[in-house]
Design a protein around this motif. Structure first.
Motif, PDB file in Angstrom:
ATOM      1  N   LYS A 111      35.723  48.075  38.488  1.00  0.00           N
ATOM      2  CA  LYS A 111      36.549  47.607  37.752  1.00  0.00           C
ATOM      3  C   LYS A 111      36.502  47.730  36.305  1.00  0.00           C
ATOM      4  CE  LYS A 111      38.698  44.270  41.138  1.00  0.00           C
ATOM      5  NZ  LYS A 111      40.090  44.770  41.382  1.00  0.00           N
ATOM      6  N   ALA A 126      45.814  43.909  30.338  1.00  0.00           N
ATOM      7  CA  ALA A 126      45.372  42.534  30.092  1.00  0.00           C
ATOM      8  C   ALA A 126      44.448  42.587  28.904  1.00  0.00           C
ATOM      9  CB  ALA A 126      45.006  41.579  31.196  1.00  0.00           C
ATOM     10  N   VAL A 149      40.945  35.605  34.729  1.00  0.00           N
ATOM     11  CA  VAL A 149      40.814  36.049  36.144  1.00  0.00           C
ATOM     12  C   VAL A 149      39.543  36.761  35.908  1.00  0.00           C
ATOM     13  CG1 VAL A 149      41.765  37.535  37.860  1.00  0.00           C
ATOM     14  CG2 VAL A 149      43.282  36.391  36.556  1.00  0.00           C
ATOM     15  N   LYS A 151      36.676  39.078  37.714  1.00  0.00           N
ATOM     16  CA  LYS A 151      36.671  39.924  38.708  1.00  0.00           C
ATOM     17  C   LYS A 151      35.283  40.628  38.887  1.00  0.00           C
ATOM     18  CE  LYS A 151      41.534  41.295  37.575  1.00  0.00           C
ATOM     19  NZ  LYS A 151      42.337  42.542  37.761  1.00  0.00           N
ATOM     20  N   VAL A 161      38.228  38.695  43.239  1.00  0.00           N
ATOM     21  CA  VAL A 161      38.929  38.173  42.103  1.00  0.00           C
ATOM     22  C   VAL A 161      39.300  36.713  42.129  1.00  0.00           C
ATOM     23  CG1 VAL A 161      41.279  38.633  41.144  1.00  0.00           C
ATOM     24  CG2 VAL A 161      39.944  40.735  42.094  1.00  0.00           C
ATOM     25  N   MET A 163      41.124  33.511  40.158  1.00  0.00           N
ATOM     26  CA  MET A 163      41.892  33.077  39.242  1.00  0.00           C
ATOM     27  C   MET A 163      41.564  31.859  38.835  1.00  0.00           C
ATOM     28  SD  MET A 163      44.394  35.661  40.149  1.00  0.00           S
ATOM     29  CE  MET A 163      46.146  34.877  39.826  1.00  0.00           C
ATOM     30  N   GLN A 193      39.684  39.079  32.634  1.00  0.00           N
ATOM     31  CA  GLN A 193      40.968  39.310  32.116  1.00  0.00           C
ATOM     32  C   GLN A 193      41.776  38.107  31.835  1.00  0.00           C
ATOM     33  OE1 GLN A 193      43.186  41.783  35.127  1.00  0.00           O
ATOM     34  NE2 GLN A 193      42.511  43.799  34.253  1.00  0.00           N
ATOM     35  N   GLU A 194      42.728  38.220  30.554  1.00  0.00           N
ATOM     36  CA  GLU A 194      43.420  37.160  30.441  1.00  0.00           C
ATOM     37  C   GLU A 194      44.366  37.100  31.616  1.00  0.00           C
ATOM     38  OE1 GLU A 194      47.156  37.722  27.774  1.00  0.00           O
ATOM     39  OE2 GLU A 194      46.601  40.020  27.868  1.00  0.00           O
ATOM     40  N   TYR A 195      44.991  35.789  32.019  1.00  0.00           N
ATOM     41  CA  TYR A 195      45.584  35.322  33.088  1.00  0.00           C
ATOM     42  C   TYR A 195      47.137  35.799  32.791  1.00  0.00           C
ATOM     43  CZ  TYR A 195      46.978  32.489  37.059  1.00  0.00           C
ATOM     44  OH  TYR A 195      47.396  31.983  38.284  1.00  0.00           O
ATOM     45  N   LEU A 196      47.678  36.822  33.346  1.00  0.00           N
ATOM     46  CA  LEU A 196      48.970  37.272  33.038  1.00  0.00           C
ATOM     47  C   LEU A 196      50.149  36.455  34.213  1.00  0.00           C
ATOM     48  CD1 LEU A 196      48.334  41.187  32.630  1.00  0.00           C
ATOM     49  CD2 LEU A 196      48.665  39.552  30.820  1.00  0.00           C
ATOM     50  N   GLU A 200      54.862  40.945  39.940  1.00  0.00           N
ATOM     51  CA  GLU A 200      53.876  42.096  40.263  1.00  0.00           C
ATOM     52  C   GLU A 200      54.647  43.074  41.136  1.00  0.00           C
ATOM     53  OE1 GLU A 200      50.357  39.962  41.718  1.00  0.00           O
ATOM     54  OE2 GLU A 200      49.400  42.043  42.123  1.00  0.00           O
ATOM     55  N   MET A 281      51.670  43.998  36.340  1.00  0.00           N
ATOM     56  CA  MET A 281      52.239  42.879  36.110  1.00  0.00           C
ATOM     57  C   MET A 281      53.434  43.243  35.087  1.00  0.00           C
ATOM     58  SD  MET A 281      52.156  39.498  37.125  1.00  0.00           S
ATOM     59  CE  MET A 281      50.564  38.898  37.380  1.00  0.00           C
ATOM     60  N   LEU A 290      46.820  45.791  35.972  1.00  0.00           N
ATOM     61  CA  LEU A 290      46.041  44.740  36.515  1.00  0.00           C
ATOM     62  C   LEU A 290      44.758  45.522  36.938  1.00  0.00           C
ATOM     63  CD1 LEU A 290      48.072  42.193  38.524  1.00  0.00           C
ATOM     64  CD2 LEU A 290      47.361  42.268  36.091  1.00  0.00           C
ATOM     65  N   GLU A 291      45.123  46.762  37.825  1.00  0.00           N
ATOM     66  CA  GLU A 291      43.896  47.203  38.507  1.00  0.00           C
ATOM     67  C   GLU A 291      44.292  48.702  38.928  1.00  0.00           C
ATOM     68  OE1 GLU A 291      42.878  46.266  42.266  1.00  0.00           O
ATOM     69  OE2 GLU A 291      44.778  46.178  42.947  1.00  0.00           O
TER      70      GLU A 291
HETATM   71  P1  AMP Z   1      43.202  42.922  41.701  1.00  0.00           P
HETATM   72  O1  AMP Z   1      42.623  43.409  42.893  1.00  0.00           O
HETATM   73  O2  AMP Z   1      42.520  43.303  40.261  1.00  0.00           O
HETATM   74  O3  AMP Z   1      44.622  43.741  41.637  1.00  0.00           O
HETATM   75  O4  AMP Z   1      43.464  41.592  41.702  1.00  0.00           O
HETATM   76  C1  AMP Z   1      44.027  40.897  43.071  1.00  0.00           C
HETATM   77  C2  AMP Z   1      45.080  40.083  42.678  1.00  0.00           C
HETATM   78  O5  AMP Z   1      44.770  39.023  41.643  1.00  0.00           O
HETATM   79  C3  AMP Z   1      46.373  40.760  41.874  1.00  0.00           C
HETATM   80  O6  AMP Z   1      47.332  41.467  43.027  1.00  0.00           O
HETATM   81  C4  AMP Z   1      47.289  39.853  41.174  1.00  0.00           C
HETATM   82  O7  AMP Z   1      48.170  39.089  42.103  1.00  0.00           O
HETATM   83  C5  AMP Z   1      45.916  38.938  40.770  1.00  0.00           C
HETATM   84  N1  AMP Z   1      45.640  39.275  39.397  1.00  0.00           N
HETATM   85  C6  AMP Z   1      44.636  40.105  39.097  1.00  0.00           C
HETATM   86  N2  AMP Z   1      44.516  40.293  37.734  1.00  0.00           N
HETATM   87  C7  AMP Z   1      45.388  39.197  37.231  1.00  0.00           C
HETATM   88  C8  AMP Z   1      45.476  38.770  35.843  1.00  0.00           C
HETATM   89  N3  AMP Z   1      45.039  39.553  34.902  1.00  0.00           N
HETATM   90  N4  AMP Z   1      46.510  38.073  35.716  1.00  0.00           N
HETATM   91  C9  AMP Z   1      47.112  37.343  36.758  1.00  0.00           C
HETATM   92  N5  AMP Z   1      47.076  37.744  37.827  1.00  0.00           N
HETATM   93  C10 AMP Z   1      46.106  38.874  38.207  1.00  0.00           C
END
Ligand code: AMP
Length: 429
Positions: A111, A126, A149, A151, A161, A163, A193-196, A200, A281, A290-291
């Motif tokens: 990541k 983010a 968030v 990670k 991950v 939150m 990351q900032e919480y978005l 999704e 997002m 997000l990823e």
């Molecule tokens: P990821 O593996 O990075 O996709 O994260 C797993 C899940 O966490 C995502 O599918 C989102 O639901 C949530 N998530 C990840 N990053 C964020 C973010 N910056 N803000 C809000 N939710 C997030």
């Protein structure tokens, strides 16, 4: 063509099912496969798909098998063998293989790598920082007011991950990942990351090193329970398309994300051939990545491949060979819905070996395909063999029709402890 599919889940069953419809497929294997995959037949000659007991991460075993059988096309489902370099290994041995090479697989396996790449190439994401120092990570979390968030850098089975909504939570998350090593070496570095806030969606694009062809939209349901409650899972259901992104908006996202992504890959010497799956997002300030995942989603694949009209052998061959520009992706205008039926206790501990009833009755319904994930054949019965057991997929002229067909099939299927969500795609109605 002789085709080998690597993996054993619902995604791999969907890939096998679709590849088997191609007139090019004359002999197929899946390693290791599952009980549903072993029932598939090739459209070309009626032959069954043979499951071979070689683990997806047994790279040497997979290579030896592909060389022995002189496989023409190997298709890799899961992320781990890609990150381990199975594509590079097969290519070195003169074998054609579909999937990303080890360098390209870093988008999913790190990541930190992805976040730095997005910043460098102006991909909307983010506000974020990457850290290998605990104090610096905590200072950054504090600068976001604790709403962030945290990670773990590496592959952590989707669990790395955390939150956070308060600074205390964020500091605890940093400690858990970086000091307590809750996810092992995967947590030596972190992305914060900032919480978005927003809706999704999952995007998929097939790439050939030069061009990226975007799929329609789909939406996953990550939480275990109805109403998006309960623990995060590998995915409890999907549907495609979603109403949350119009075709024009999707084209905008493709331009804003895929164009700089492919440019950045070329600048960095990354030959991205395979599937790119960004998690997005849709925020008030526009779509943000997000990823990145570097393979087909599971269960997104189940809904996509029941809508795809192209010959998948031709598409994946073109993706591997860099000739995708000559192809146009064609999709049925039906809606697909996939409802995952899981073992009781999943995503925590669960029992295996429960006999599954009603599979034939469900399969006999119109516009339904029951994809197997964690299943095995034991004493003549199909039994549960994993957390996510089945991906019951159905299609229809609109979402209500597809949902009704999917749940009619789900309701035919029983095994001890079976659980599923009743609200897949309900948000879109
Ligand atoms: P990821 O593996 O990075 O996709 O994260 C797993 C899940 O966490 C995502 O599918 C989102 O639901 C949530 N998530 C990840 N990053 C964020 C973010 N910056 N803000 C809000 N939710 C997030």
């Amino acid at each position: 063509m002789k085709i080998l599919v690597i993996g054993s889940g619902g995604r791999e069953h969907a890939l096998v099912w679709k590849l088997a419809q191609s007139p090019h497929a004359t002999k197929m294997w899946c390693a290791p496969g599952n009980a549903g995959i072993a029932q598939e037949r090739l459209a070309a000659n009626g032959a069954t798909v043979a499951c071979v007991a070689i683990g997806a991460e047994d790279l040497a075993g997979q290579l030896a098998f592909a060389l022995k059988e002189q496989i023409d096309l190997t298709v890799v489902g899961p992320d781990n063998p890609l990150a381990l370099g199975i594509v590079d290994l097969f290519q070195k041995n003169g074998l054609r293989i579909w999937g990303v090479n080890a360098k390209a697989a870093q988008f999913e396996s790190s990541k930190v790598f992805s976040q730095k790449f997005m910043t460098k190439y102006g991909i909307p994401t983010a506000a974020a920082g990457t850290f290998d120092d605990v104090a610096a990570a905590k200072r950054f979390a504090a600068s976001l007011g604790g709403r962030c968030v945290v990670k773990a850098d590496g592959l952590a089975l989707g669990k790395g991950v955390l939150m956070c909504t308060t600074l205390a939570e964020a500091e605890a998350a940093v400690d858990e990942i970086m000091v307590g090593k809750a996810f092992g070496a995967a947590g030596a570095r972190t992305v914060i990351q900032e919480y978005l806030e927003g809706v999704e969606v999952s995007l998929h694009a097939l790439c050939d090193g030069q061009v990226a062809k975007i799929f329609p939209t789909s939406q996953d349901h990550k939480r275990a329970l109805d109403g998006d409650l309960g623990l995060n899972t590998g995915g409890m259901g999907t549907y495609s398309p979603t109403p949350f992104l119009t075709d024009a908006q999707l084209a905008g996202v493709a331009d804003g994300v895929l164009a700089p992504f492919m440019r950045g890959c070329q600048a960095e010497g990354i030959d991205y051939r395979g599937l790119l799956y960004p998690g997005i997002m849709l925020t008030a300030a526009g779509p943000k990545v997000l990823e990145f995942n570097a393979r087909f989603g599971d269960p997104e694949t189940q809904v996509y491949l029941t809508r795809l009209q192209n010959d998948l052998v031709e598409l994946l061959t073109a993706s591997a060979e860099g000739t995708l520009g000559a192809h146009t992706l064609r999709w049925s205008d039906t809606v697909s819905v996939c409802v995952v039926v899981a073992s009781g206790g999943y995503p925590g501990n669960y029992a295996k070996g429960k006999v599954i009833h009603g599979l034939a009755e469900a399969a006999a319904l119109p516009n339904v395909k029951v994809f197997h994930a964690g299943t095995a054949l034991k004493d003549g019965h199909i039994v549960t063999n994993g957390g996510r057991v089945l991906g019951v997929t159905a299609w229809g002229k609109d979402l209500p029709a597809a949902r009704a067909a999917a749940y009619a099939a789900v309701d035919r299927i029983t095994f001890e402890g079976a659980q599923h969500r009743r609200d897949i795609a309900a948000k879109a109605l």
